[in-house]
Motif scaffolding. Structure first.
Motif: not given
Lengths: 248, 248
Positions: A98-118
């Motif tokens: 939970s600590e890792a996935i709630e980090s701002t770094e992972k916010l960047v990763v989530g938006i990036t991954d969703a965008s590349l797939a899209a």
């Protein structure tokens, strides 16, 4: 120039679709293409929701500011950043993530991954003769969008995408001058930006003038600074925190 | 299946390139393809820096955790989220845009715009017979990356991308089951996730086993939960705030 590059250069957003739904094979092919995009350290931090329920599509169209094409299209996708799956993976392995996935770094990763797939999905759709339009307007009331799709903690809708058979042929919008977007080895000087912005203002003014029989001559800098003159979607930070994103 | 979808489905990251730089025409075509991706409300909130200086490439390779292919490739791009240009636009128009561009909403927009452009660049490169690899490792010391490229306030490097003539042919990594990534009308139940994760663990174990002559049988859930067992790049939130992103 090869066929794929020709396709990419020919992109324009489609906002009017024929009344013809995509079939399951088309949807499946689009999702497969999306999944083959790169993903940060192979985390695949996204989920795609296809919306078929007409009531939900109508509701999403309202949220997006009454954009009719959100309800009327061949298919509607919502691309979500998703670390809920990783929480489940951690549970399976007995590891607290939970600590890792709630980090701002992972916010960047989530938006990036969703965008590349899209974007892979968009390119695939256009290669099939379909048209697409991204819908950032789902974020107008992002909580309502998330509720409508039953998104749990660690999942949020980044944007939607209409896909369908085009029923319009809008012209291609001229982008910023390449010399104002691409630089080598270092970010440019302030002066360089001003020069390229003025060049671009001439381009956009001519573009709108020719499309409106002289009625509009919009300068890009006026358009965007008007749009950015006040804060929009000010709920975003609190919403993301509530959903378990960017807490640290 | 058409040629473009075949290309998308055939993606694998390339981490070894021939010693042959891209020429200016190739670079130009990649940037043009990138620019034609969709962009949120036409804000085009990104900048692309091409890094040619060998010293800078070496430094970026170190930052990325000594990934040699960051220094040795045909060309290296850095995709940045950028609202500095919009600040300049606001100055030209006498409008204060700072509150809007520093909002969390615009952080989402900047990352999305940079990612959509990058994925078009990746697809264009692969259509030209080139290989690519995204480099999130630039965020390991994102301040050093930003300093090296002289990025001002309201600009930050989201990721890099190596492009070049492939000198390796890695196999394609199997993605999560489609049934674990794509859902219709609603987010799935917890049970559904667990089932698909177990299915995927079998797939990834078989994939690694066949590639390592039985030495490795990695379960994806073990891989990712190991990776997510501690926070990485914990500087991200402070860095972004300093650069004028996500302040509100």
């Amino acid at each position: 120039m090869n066929e794929t590059i020709e396709l990419l250069l020919n992109h324009r957003s489609i906002r009017k679709f024929k009344d013809q739904p995509l079939n399951d094979e088309q949807i499946s092919q689009l999702v497969e293409a999306a999944q083959m995009a790169s993903t940060s350290s192979f985390v695949q931090a996204y989920t795609i929701i296809g919306v078929k329920d007409p009531e939900k599509k109508k509701k999403l169209a309202e949220i997006a500011g009454n954009q009719q094409y959100v309800a009327e299209n061949g298919h509607f996708f919502v691309f979500c950043a998703d670390f809920h799956r990783h929480q489940a993976a951690g549970e399976l392995e007995g590891i607290d993530v939970s600590e890792a996935i709630e980090s701002t770094e992972k916010l960047v990763v989530g938006i990036t991954d969703a965008s590349l797939a899209a974007q892979n999905c968009a390119v695939a759709a256009e290669s099939m003769g379909l048209g697409i339009c991204y819908i950032g307007g789902l974020r107008n009331d992002i909580q309502a969008t998330a509720d409508l799709l039953n998104l749990p903690e660690h999942v949020f809708p980044v944007f939607g995408m209409c896909v369908g058979y085009p029923d319009a042929e809008p012209s291609i919008k001229p982008r910023l001058p390449k010399a104002g977007v691409y630089f080598e080895d270092s970010y440019p000087s302030e002066e360089k930006h001003f020069v390229e912005l003025e060049n671009y203002n001439d381009t956009t003014a001519a573009y709108y003038e020719s499309r409106t029989e002289g009625k509009r001559k919009d300068r890009w800098t006026a358009q965007v600074s008007g749009m950015l003159s006040s804060i929009k979607r000010a709920h975003m930070k609190d919403f993301l925190h509530r959903k378990g994103f960017g807490r640290k």
